[in-house]
Design an enzyme around this catalytic site. Structure first.
Site, PDB file in Angstrom:
ATOM      1  N   GLY A  54      32.548  37.413 -22.260  1.00 53.99           N
ATOM      2  CA  GLY A  54      32.457  35.909 -22.854  1.00 53.99           C
ATOM      3  C   GLY A  54      33.751  35.318 -22.193  1.00 53.99           C
ATOM      4  O   GLY A  54      34.383  35.619 -21.441  1.00 53.99           O
ATOM      5  N   ASN A  55      33.894  33.877 -22.688  1.00 46.29           N
ATOM      6  CA  ASN A  55      34.972  33.107 -22.356  1.00 46.29           C
ATOM      7  C   ASN A  55      35.729  32.627 -23.611  1.00 46.29           C
ATOM      8  O   ASN A  55      34.845  32.473 -24.843  1.00 46.29           O
ATOM      9  CB  ASN A  55      34.783  32.325 -21.036  1.00 46.29           C
ATOM     10  N   ARG A  56      36.453  31.845 -23.610  1.00 51.09           N
ATOM     11  CA  ARG A  56      37.390  31.277 -24.619  1.00 51.09           C
ATOM     12  C   ARG A  56      36.556  29.797 -25.155  1.00 51.09           C
ATOM     13  O   ARG A  56      37.253  28.993 -25.946  1.00 51.09           O
ATOM     14  CB  ARG A  56      38.743  30.851 -24.446  1.00 51.09           C
ATOM     15  N   SER A  57      35.683  29.113 -24.486  1.00 51.96           N
ATOM     16  CA  SER A  57      34.978  27.904 -24.829  1.00 51.96           C
ATOM     17  C   SER A  57      34.712  27.998 -26.301  1.00 51.96           C
ATOM     18  O   SER A  57      33.918  28.809 -26.747  1.00 51.96           O
ATOM     19  CB  SER A  57      33.754  27.648 -23.672  1.00 51.96           C
TER      20      SER A  57
END
Ligand SMILES: Cc1cc2nc3c(=O)[nH]c(=O)nc-3n(C[C@H](O)[C@H](O)[C@H](O)COP(=O)(O)O)c2cc1C
Length: 419
Positions: free
Chosen positions: A229-232
């Site tokens: 995933g990512n931090r968005s």
């Protein structure tokens, strides 16, 4: 009675500055409005810059100083600023500006913006007594008042060159108070638009338009429980969707974020880049404007393991394959007149790289945020962005709230829809 801060927070005041000796006091007006939470856009005339340098305003507020119809950050600056303004305030308002405003001139950015807005107009005249008492000036003031324009001052007191008399600009505090009372009855940005055309029209600028927005970071499964995933957080895309809806658009938000659905927005929940591509693809044909604010994964595991990976098996490799480039696909399939906006998270402010990306992806605008800045990018409430168009930098804002970034993105996008 609401406080000045409650009235001005989130409101955009375009502060026009004319070429009078009192121009230096406009700096105090800007500070007073900003302190109460207004987003102030300084707009100086040519003559004003003989009295106060643009750098003074730049140093005091995050908005670029606007000065010209021809080389500002927006492609069509007078309509963009006119639609964005909740209030157009001119301080000092010179005799020359009173004449131009009374007669509907539009030969510079300030006067053209005054014609291109439905926001209320508040003027703080400042000039020598002889000028103020001249019948031509009196007639112009009467014309403006007859159209509903508000004036604050002028007062009596010391003038330039050691003179004294009527014509002195109202004090900055008085001007800020006048702005607060003028906006007191106007709806706050989160309230529904009032039936009166005067203040409601800017928020209806997208009426009849279909807007498609993506938000959030995608999750690409590795096995049954793990994902890449990512931090968005999805805040920026949700703010764009909410703002577009408040401007009257029909909005669909395709999001992977757990944030609540904005009012009046149809929400489609997705998880992976592939689901995002499918859901966006299904709806793209109808959209007048597409804003791709989601942080879509560039890669996903080639195979998804059916079971949970077991640590005892020792080191494992993860083979990744590229995901679909949604923005490029949208660009290839887009219909005439559709405006396409991408977001790009960059580390460092390499605009050449971003400009190349804009060109390669075939979008109209690229909203570039420097995620190495502490107040920008993922998982923080603020953002600092540069909006690139095919013609260069269209706008720069920040650090400001993601709601304010959303407003700027929609202002610039709307000006492209209109041309
Ligand atoms: C030193 C100086 C001071 C001036 N002060 C004023 C003033 O206070 N009010 C005014 O109406 N004009 C004043 N003027 C004249 C304006 O600068 C001139 O009319 C100019 O064209 C106004 O430009 P604007 O339309 O951008 O305000 C002044 C001119 C000079 C040279």
């Amino acid at each position: 009675m609401r406080s000045g801060a409650a009235v001005l927070t989130g409101r955009t005041v375009v502060l026009g500055v004319g070429g009078g000796i009192a121009a230096y006091k406009a700096v105090e007006v800007l500070r007073g409005l900003s302190k109460l939470g207004a987003e102030v856009v300084p707009l100086v005339t040519d003559a004003a810059t003989h009295f106060v340098g643009r750098a003074t305003f730049s140093a005091l507020c995050p908005e670029p100083v606007r000065a010209s119809l021809w080389d500002g950050p927006e492609p069509v600056p007078h309509t963009a600023l006119g639609r964005r303004a909740d209030l157009l305030l001119v301080a000092p308002c010179t005799a020359d500006l009173l004449a131009k405003l009374a007669h509907g001139h539009a030969d510079d950015l300030l006067t053209a913006t005054a014609l291109a807005t439905r926001a209320p107009l508040l003027l703080a005249p400042a000039m020598h007594s002889e000028m103020w008492e001249h019948p031509a000036v009196g007639a112009n003031v009467a014309t403006l008042k007859s159209r509903g324009t508000s004036l604050v001052g002028p007062g009596t007191g010391p003038l330039a060159a050691g003179d004294s008399g009527v014509g002195r600009m109202a004090e900055p505090d008085e001007i800020v108070d006048a702005a607060v009372s003028l906006l007191y009855d106007a709806p706050a940005p989160s309230e529904p638009p009032a039936p009166s055309g005067l203040v409601a029209a800017p928020s209806g600028a997208l009426a009849g338009m279909a807007v498609l927005v993506s938000a959030g970071g995608t999750r690409e499964p590795i096995d049954r429980v793990r994902f890449i995933g990512n931090r968005s957080s999805g805040r920026q895309g949700h703010a764009v969707a909410a703002e577009a809806a408040s401007r009257g658009a029909r909005v669909v938000l395709v999001t992977s974020s757990a944030l609540p659905a904005p009012d009046e927005v149809e929400v489609v929940k997705v998880e992976t880049a592939q689901e995002m591509a499918e859901e966006i693809g299904k709806r793209a044909g109808e959209a007048n404007l597409i804003v791709m604010a989601a942080a879509v994964a560039d890669f996903r595991p080639r195979a998804r393991l059916e079971h949970k990976m077991d640590r005892s098996r020792g080191p494992v490799g993860l083979e990744l394959e590229p995901t679909e480039d949604i923005l490029a696909s949208l660009s290839a399939a887009r219909r005439p007149g559709q405006v396409l906006v991408g977001f790009a998270a960059e580390v460092g402010s390499d605009l050449a790289r971003a400009a190349e990306k804009l060109e390669r992806k075939g979008a109209d605008l690229l909203v570039v945020n420097d995620v190495s800045e502490p107040d920008a990018g993922f998982d923080v409430p603020t953002n600092t962005v540069t909006i690139l168009s095919r013609r260069g930098v269209a706008a720069k804002v920040g650090p400001v709230s993601k709601e304010q970034v959303a407003r700027t993105v929609l202002d610039v996008s709307t000006s492209l829809l209109a041309t």
